[in-house]
Design a protein around this motif. Structure first.
Motif, PDB file in Angstrom:
ATOM      1  N   GLN A  98       0.833  -1.288   0.009  1.00  0.00           N
ATOM      2  CA  GLN A  98       0.246  -0.227  -0.089  1.00  0.00           C
ATOM      3  C   GLN A  98       0.814   1.091  -0.054  1.00  0.00           C
ATOM      4  OE1 GLN A  98      -3.014  -0.087   2.803  1.00  0.00           O
ATOM      5  NE2 GLN A  98      -3.805   1.893   2.605  1.00  0.00           N
ATOM      6  N   ALA A 115      -9.010   4.115   0.828  1.00  0.00           N
ATOM      7  CA  ALA A 115     -10.108   3.118   0.489  1.00  0.00           C
ATOM      8  C   ALA A 115      -9.432   2.421  -1.120  1.00  0.00           C
ATOM      9  CB  ALA A 115     -11.545   3.356   0.082  1.00  0.00           C
ATOM     10  N   GLN A 116      -9.257   3.496  -1.799  1.00  0.00           N
ATOM     11  CA  GLN A 116      -8.521   3.407  -3.132  1.00  0.00           C
ATOM     12  C   GLN A 116      -7.247   2.741  -2.985  1.00  0.00           C
ATOM     13  OE1 GLN A 116      -8.938   7.348  -4.588  1.00  0.00           O
ATOM     14  NE2 GLN A 116     -10.914   6.737  -5.775  1.00  0.00           N
ATOM     15  N   LEU A 118      -5.993   0.908  -0.497  1.00  0.00           N
ATOM     16  CA  LEU A 118      -6.186  -0.446  -0.110  1.00  0.00           C
ATOM     17  C   LEU A 118      -6.838  -1.283  -1.225  1.00  0.00           C
ATOM     18  CD1 LEU A 118      -6.225  -2.390   2.324  1.00  0.00           C
ATOM     19  CD2 LEU A 118      -8.504  -1.778   2.805  1.00  0.00           C
ATOM     20  N   ASP A 119      -7.747  -0.925  -1.947  1.00  0.00           N
ATOM     21  CA  ASP A 119      -8.272  -1.777  -3.077  1.00  0.00           C
ATOM     22  C   ASP A 119      -6.999  -2.034  -4.093  1.00  0.00           C
ATOM     23  OD1 ASP A 119     -10.586  -2.005  -2.126  1.00  0.00           O
ATOM     24  OD2 ASP A 119     -11.435  -0.326  -3.520  1.00  0.00           O
ATOM     25  N   LEU A 120      -6.192  -0.908  -4.242  1.00  0.00           N
ATOM     26  CA  LEU A 120      -5.323  -1.329  -5.410  1.00  0.00           C
ATOM     27  C   LEU A 120      -3.673  -2.275  -4.630  1.00  0.00           C
ATOM     28  CD1 LEU A 120      -4.455   2.276  -6.384  1.00  0.00           C
ATOM     29  CD2 LEU A 120      -5.423   0.490  -7.777  1.00  0.00           C
ATOM     30  N   ARG A 122      -4.379  -4.673  -2.296  1.00  0.00           N
ATOM     31  CA  ARG A 122      -4.957  -5.958  -2.370  1.00  0.00           C
ATOM     32  C   ARG A 122      -4.992  -6.615  -3.630  1.00  0.00           C
ATOM     33  NH1 ARG A 122     -10.603  -6.637   0.511  1.00  0.00           N
ATOM     34  NH2 ARG A 122     -10.248  -8.479  -0.006  1.00  0.00           N
ATOM     35  N   ALA A 123      -5.252  -5.944  -4.609  1.00  0.00           N
ATOM     36  CA  ALA A 123      -4.970  -6.649  -5.923  1.00  0.00           C
ATOM     37  C   ALA A 123      -3.869  -7.091  -6.211  1.00  0.00           C
ATOM     38  CB  ALA A 123      -5.445  -5.371  -7.238  1.00  0.00           C
ATOM     39  N   ASP A 126      -3.342 -10.033  -3.474  1.00  0.00           N
ATOM     40  CA  ASP A 126      -3.886 -11.166  -3.625  1.00  0.00           C
ATOM     41  C   ASP A 126      -3.147 -12.070  -4.573  1.00  0.00           C
ATOM     42  OD1 ASP A 126      -5.950 -10.728  -2.144  1.00  0.00           O
ATOM     43  OD2 ASP A 126      -7.489 -10.061  -3.556  1.00  0.00           O
TER      44      ASP A 126
END
Length: 151
Positions: A98, A115-116, A118-120, A122-123, A126
């Protein structure tokens, strides 16, 4: 000799069998050793890996317990690289990703919110750690294209 289906359309157990075989191969164990670690007879395990029989729910629990693999990945995927069970999240790795994405985004003129970010992260997270560098590079290319208005 019994015909074993080789496609998902013919046999929905084929993807599960392939993912089980992937976990076993990654563990470095042969079929008998792997079955023993899971607490099942080798013959029983062979039926699962050959997509001949449906594994019981207890097998999913055993794969999670013994190898840290997400049971949902065994059942549904996606991808060929086993996904770790969520309880074994490497929080330091996620935070590092992050922060690296945040620095890069700011460097190229983007200001994603928390939030953005974290989403990036996490992508990338994963993906398996073995392919992290490639996933991070791809993420940076996507961010660069976004900054240039090409996405």
């Amino acid at each position: 000799m019994r015909h074993i289906a080789t496609s998902t359309a013919e046999n929905p157990l084929v993807p599960i069998a392939a993912r089980l075989a992937r976990v076993r191969a990654g563990s470095g164990l042969n079929q008998g050793q792997f079955a023993e670690r899971l607490g099942f007879p080798k013959r029983t395990y062979l039926g699962w890996e050959r997509a001949e029989t449906e594994p019981p729910i207890g097998m999913l629990s055993a794969v999670r317990r013994e190898f840290g693999i997400d049971p949902d990945w065994i059942l549904h995927g996606p991808g060929d690289i086993p996904r770790r069970h969520a309880s074994e999240i490497d929080w330091e790795r996620l935070q590092r990703l992050q922060e690296e994405i945040r620095r890069y985004a700011y460097q190229i003129g983007l200001e994603p919110n928390g939030a953005q970010l974290l989403d990036l992260a996490r992508a990338v997270f994963d993906e398996a750690p073995e392919v992290e560098e490639a996933a991070l590079s791809k993420m940076k290319q996507t961010l660069k294209a976004l900054a240039k208005g090409k996405v």
